[in-house]
Design an enzyme around this catalytic site. Structure first.
Site, PDB file in Angstrom:
ATOM      1  N   HIS A 526      -2.812  -3.467  12.517  1.00 25.35           N
ATOM      2  CA  HIS A 526      -1.779  -3.622  11.499  1.00 25.35           C
ATOM      3  C   HIS A 526      -0.557  -2.799  11.896  1.00 25.35           C
ATOM      4  O   HIS A 526      -0.688  -1.713  12.466  1.00 25.35           O
ATOM      5  CB  HIS A 526      -2.264  -3.139  10.127  1.00 25.35           C
ATOM      6  CG  HIS A 526      -3.538  -3.779   9.681  1.00 25.35           C
ATOM      7  ND1 HIS A 526      -3.663  -5.142   9.501  1.00 25.35           N
ATOM      8  CD2 HIS A 526      -4.752  -3.250   9.379  1.00 25.35           C
ATOM      9  CE1 HIS A 526      -4.892  -5.416   9.095  1.00 25.35           C
ATOM     10  NE2 HIS A 526      -5.574  -4.282   9.026  1.00 25.35           N
ATOM     11  N   HIS A 601      -9.061  -2.155  15.391  1.00 23.14           N
ATOM     12  CA  HIS A 601     -10.244  -1.967  14.564  1.00 23.14           C
ATOM     13  C   HIS A 601     -10.874  -3.316  14.215  1.00 23.14           C
ATOM     14  O   HIS A 601     -10.254  -4.377  14.365  1.00 23.14           O
ATOM     15  CB  HIS A 601      -9.908  -1.227  13.268  1.00 23.14           C
ATOM     16  CG  HIS A 601      -8.952  -1.975  12.386  1.00 23.14           C
ATOM     17  ND1 HIS A 601      -7.583  -1.900  12.539  1.00 23.14           N
ATOM     18  CD2 HIS A 601      -9.156  -2.828  11.342  1.00 23.14           C
ATOM     19  CE1 HIS A 601      -6.995  -2.668  11.633  1.00 23.14           C
ATOM     20  NE2 HIS A 601      -7.931  -3.248  10.888  1.00 23.14           N
ATOM     21  N   ARG A 621      -4.006 -10.404  14.998  1.00 23.67           N
ATOM     22  CA  ARG A 621      -5.332 -10.638  15.569  1.00 23.67           C
ATOM     23  C   ARG A 621      -5.248 -10.592  17.100  1.00 23.67           C
ATOM     24  O   ARG A 621      -4.454 -11.297  17.718  1.00 23.67           O
ATOM     25  CB  ARG A 621      -5.846 -11.991  15.077  1.00 23.67           C
ATOM     26  CG  ARG A 621      -7.345 -12.187  15.204  1.00 23.67           C
ATOM     27  CD  ARG A 621      -7.755 -13.550  14.645  1.00 23.67           C
ATOM     28  NE  ARG A 621      -7.562 -13.645  13.210  1.00 23.67           N
ATOM     29  CZ  ARG A 621      -6.898 -14.615  12.610  1.00 23.67           C
ATOM     30  NH1 ARG A 621      -6.341 -15.580  13.325  1.00 23.67           N
ATOM     31  NH2 ARG A 621      -6.783 -14.632  11.311  1.00 23.67           N
TER      32      ARG A 621
END
Length: 746
Positions: A526, A601, A621
């Site tokens: 993110h 993550h 992604r």
């Protein structure tokens, strides 16, 4: 980006709102917050660290007001004598790496509107090695403003307005090396002698430095004027504060003007009414300890009045209405006859001595936190809502050995004086109805374990428990607002009811989810706020995972197990070996992990997680195991954007530290996660628990196990396992029963 907060100015023209030892940047503007706190809060989404440049005599005030910002990284540059803005900023820039990006902000102005667009524009200029100066078009002819005019390619800063002048908003952006290139070499040389090893500029050092503002000595053609995307005004005197105060006051404010003209009333005392009848061009300012009434054109005379009478009335003209010490602060609330009521705040890890007097009784009520009371060789703990009395000639120590603020109400009275008390009306408490997501990796635990009514959905990957995000907005499930969306509810009750920390955000700042991973989630990352706001138009995503349950072999992936490069990762994504360079972390029920934006993550199969995060739905992604979506197509990867924000250095993931537990006869409380965006506390309750009250933030309550009666003092409900409840700021929330809950606030 580092934020340099300029907070050293002094001003007596706003008396009694500000004082000689309590300048305007620290005075309350609304809902218990100051202009200084507003400046910090406004820049938190964009800056990772804050450097506060202020006068040494204001150190305790500034540090005290920063206590409201958990997880904030900050340092101070303290000046023994006033130096204006340039010396401290230049000294810090000399200490920084040349490429360090600096955002320099003042603390004497009011900003409303789209601030993030301006910060984005500053970022673009800084990336091009320019000095960004934020300006806006003048909207009135009031005095006390500074101006910027372009003379060819050079900015000219002046207190005089020209035909093509802009207001100087007091906001600059630049890389440290670029900023230094804009100043005279001789002045830079003198600033090099300011040794910031102890982050203090002594009186002796300051003798060789001329006090001067940044703009006055800036000589460069490498400058860009950034036009503010927000509304801006400067607080220069009582009248300018009145204009802000009047535009932000509720319709039912305790001020009445009858048959008057040009009357400016500023009433900072909620429980007092001011009525002005038949007067013209009058200023009336009311605070707890002083009232100022003046003919409007003579309002600025207060400085000469203070100079003339200050020595006799120093308590009113000079001393702060709230007394700040290194241990905390004390505020006088009321004084009547032989009775004095004050509010004390003791910071975590600090203690204060309380000496008794034979003729005086001091009664203390614990309004937040827990107090440790020590007298000679004995000590005891006093919990929330508990009380104790100090009398006679004994000396006590009141200590805060917890992680939260200790709040006390002290009633000091001469013997036989009457007691005083006050009550505050509570606000609202609602249960939330979640939004469900059917991502292909989800399972059925949200329905089967948490008991959610998911309708005919067969796969439920996520339950958005607290969300005002347009991609999935919760609704209210109880009370008169039942069926309203969370945004509609906030609009109806008023955004101010969310607490003052929420006021700088242009949207609701928090999101809470339950996540059921039957299969591995994608490997992802993110962005942080600066990139997300610039590229996606919304906030970034820092998050915390609380492990609600985990299968025996459940794990998460967090960070890289060694330094990697973009070239290597692209190759490993293509040949399906990226997991080899990720940290695989076995997880267990009750653990929590903080994931900073930029950290690679993934949640592994077998995890049931409560996720607390910024209100953002941006995910880049990197890898998805070659899976196909419901239409039989490979799911998109976002490699270019991911590599823009990805931290590719080695990391060693660990569960969040176990903060010291507060043990009460009816509950155990432990802080389990903290960052500048949110606080997460875990309660184990077997009996009755009153949650701490705060005016700075709303509160979410997530029930992890058991059930309890939950009440706001007006209505009672049953809170069951899997429920999420939402309480406005200043709410007095009580839980009675046997349960475990998370409470979350910003």
């Amino acid at each position: 980006m580092k934020c340099l907060v300029l907070a050293g100015g002094s001003s007596e023209r706003l008396w009694p709102l500000s004082r000689r030892d309590y300048p305007k940047q620290f005075m309350e503007i609304r809902e218990g917050r100051s202009i200084f706190q507003d400046a910090v809060l406004r820049n938190m989404p964009f800056c990772d660290e804050f450097v506060v440049i202020t006068n040494k005599k204001y150190e305790n005030i500034a540090k005290g007001q920063l206590q409201d910002f958990q997880g904030l990284k900050y340092t101070f540059i303290l000046e023994d004598v006033p130096l204006k803005t340039a010396p401290g900023v230049i000294a810090y820039a000399l200490k920084s790496q040349p490429g360090e990006e600096l955002l320099i902000v003042s603390t004497d102005s009011i900003i409303d509107g789209d601030y993030k667009q301006t910060v984005s524009d500053i970022g673009e200029a800084v990336a091009q090695d320019k000095i960004a100066v934020v300006v806006t078009k003048p909207t009135n002819k009031s005095g006390g403003y500074n101006f910027v005019t372009m003379a060819g390619k050079k900015p000219v800063f002046s207190s005089k307005r020209g035909k093509a002048s802009y207001w100087d908003c007091g906001i600059f952006g630049a890389k440290a090396g670029v900023l230094l290139s804009a100043f005279d070499e001789e002045f830079i040389k003198r600033c090099k002698n300011l040794n910031l090893e102890n982050y203090e500029i002594t009186k002796e050092q300051a003798k060789k430095i001329k006090p001067v503002s940044l703009g006055k000595i800036m000589k460069t053609e490498n400058c860009v004027l950034v036009k503010a995307s927000f509304e801006w005004s400067r607080i220069t005197d009582i009248s300018s504060f009145y204009r802000y105060y009047e535009s932000n006051s509720a319709d039912d404010s305790n001020a009445i003007c009858n048959n008057g003209k040009g009357v400016e009333i500023v009433n900072m005392v909620d429980d007092q009414l001011i009525v002005v009848n038949g007067l013209k061009n009058v200023i009336v300012v009311n605070t707890r300890d002083a009232i100022y009434v003046s003919n409007e054109p003579l309002g600025a005379d207060i400085k000469s009045i203070a100079d003339k009478h200050g020595s006799d009335k120093a308590r009113y003209f000079y001393a702060p209405p709230k007394k700040y010490e290194d241990w905390g602060n004390e505020e006088l609330l009321a004084r009547s006859g032989g009775c004095r009521i004050s509010r004390l705040v003791i910071y975590p890890g600090m203690k204060v001595e309380a000496a008794g007097l034979p003729t005086t009784i001091r009664s203390y009520f614990v309004s937040s936190g827990r107090a440790k009371l020590t007298e000679e060789f004995t000590d005891r703990d006093v919990d929330l809502n508990g009380s104790f009395t100090i009398g006679g000639d004994k000396t006590y120590q009141i200590e805060n050995n917890g992680k939260d603020i200790l709040g006390l109400i002290c009633i000091e009275k001469e013997r036989n004086a009457e007691d005083a008390a006050s009550n505050e009306e509570p606000n609202g408490l609602v249960k939330l109805r979640p939004v469900f997501k059917d991502n292909l990796w989800g399972g059925t635990k949200i329905r089967d374990v948490l008991g959610k009514n998911v309708g005919k959905m067969e796969i439920i990957a996520e339950s958005w428990e607290l969300s005002a995000h347009p991609d999935g907005e919760c609704k209210i499930a109880t009370g008169m607002y039942k069926g309203k969306t969370l945004n509609e509810y906030i609009s109806l009750v008023g955004k101010d009811k969310l607490g003052w920390k929420s006021q700088t955000y242009d949207r609701f700042p928090l999101m809470i989810k339950f996540i059921d991973a039957k299969r591995n989630l994608s490997i992802q990352v993110h962005p942080a706020d600066d990139y997300a706001l610039r590229v996606e138009g919304e906030y970034g995503k820092n998050e915390m995972w609380y492990i609600m349950d985990a299968d025996g072999d459940a794990c998460i992936y967090v960070g890289f197990n060694r330094d990697v490069t973009e070239e290597e990762l692209r190759r490993r994504i293509a040949d399906n070996t990226i997991l080899e360079v990720l940290n695989k972390v076995p997880v267990h029920k009750g653990e929590s992990y903080f994931l900073e934006a930029g950290t690679v993550h993934a949640i592994g199969a077998g995890c049931l997680i409560c996720e607390v995060q910024q209100s953002s739905n941006i995910t880049y992604r990197l890898y998805d195991y070659g899976r196909l979506d419901k239409n039989g197509l490979p799911r998109d990867l976002h490699l270019d954007k991911a590599f823009d924000v990805l931290d590719m250095k080695k990391s060693v993931p660990t569960a969040n530290p176990q903060y010291e537990a507060i043990i009460n006869s009816d509950f155990i409380r432990r802080l389990i996660g903290q960052c500048k965006y949110f606080n997460v506390t875990n309660y184990f309750i077997d009996g009755e628990c009153l949650l701490p009250v705060t005016e700075s933030s709303f509160k979410a309550i997530v029930v992890l196990s058991g059930e309890a009666e939950i009440s706001d003092g007006r209505k009672k409900y049953t809170a069951r396992f899997g429920d999420t409840w939402f309480a406005l700021s200043k709410e007095l929330i009580t839980l009675r029963g046997k349960c475990s809950v998370l409470t979350i606030n910003i």
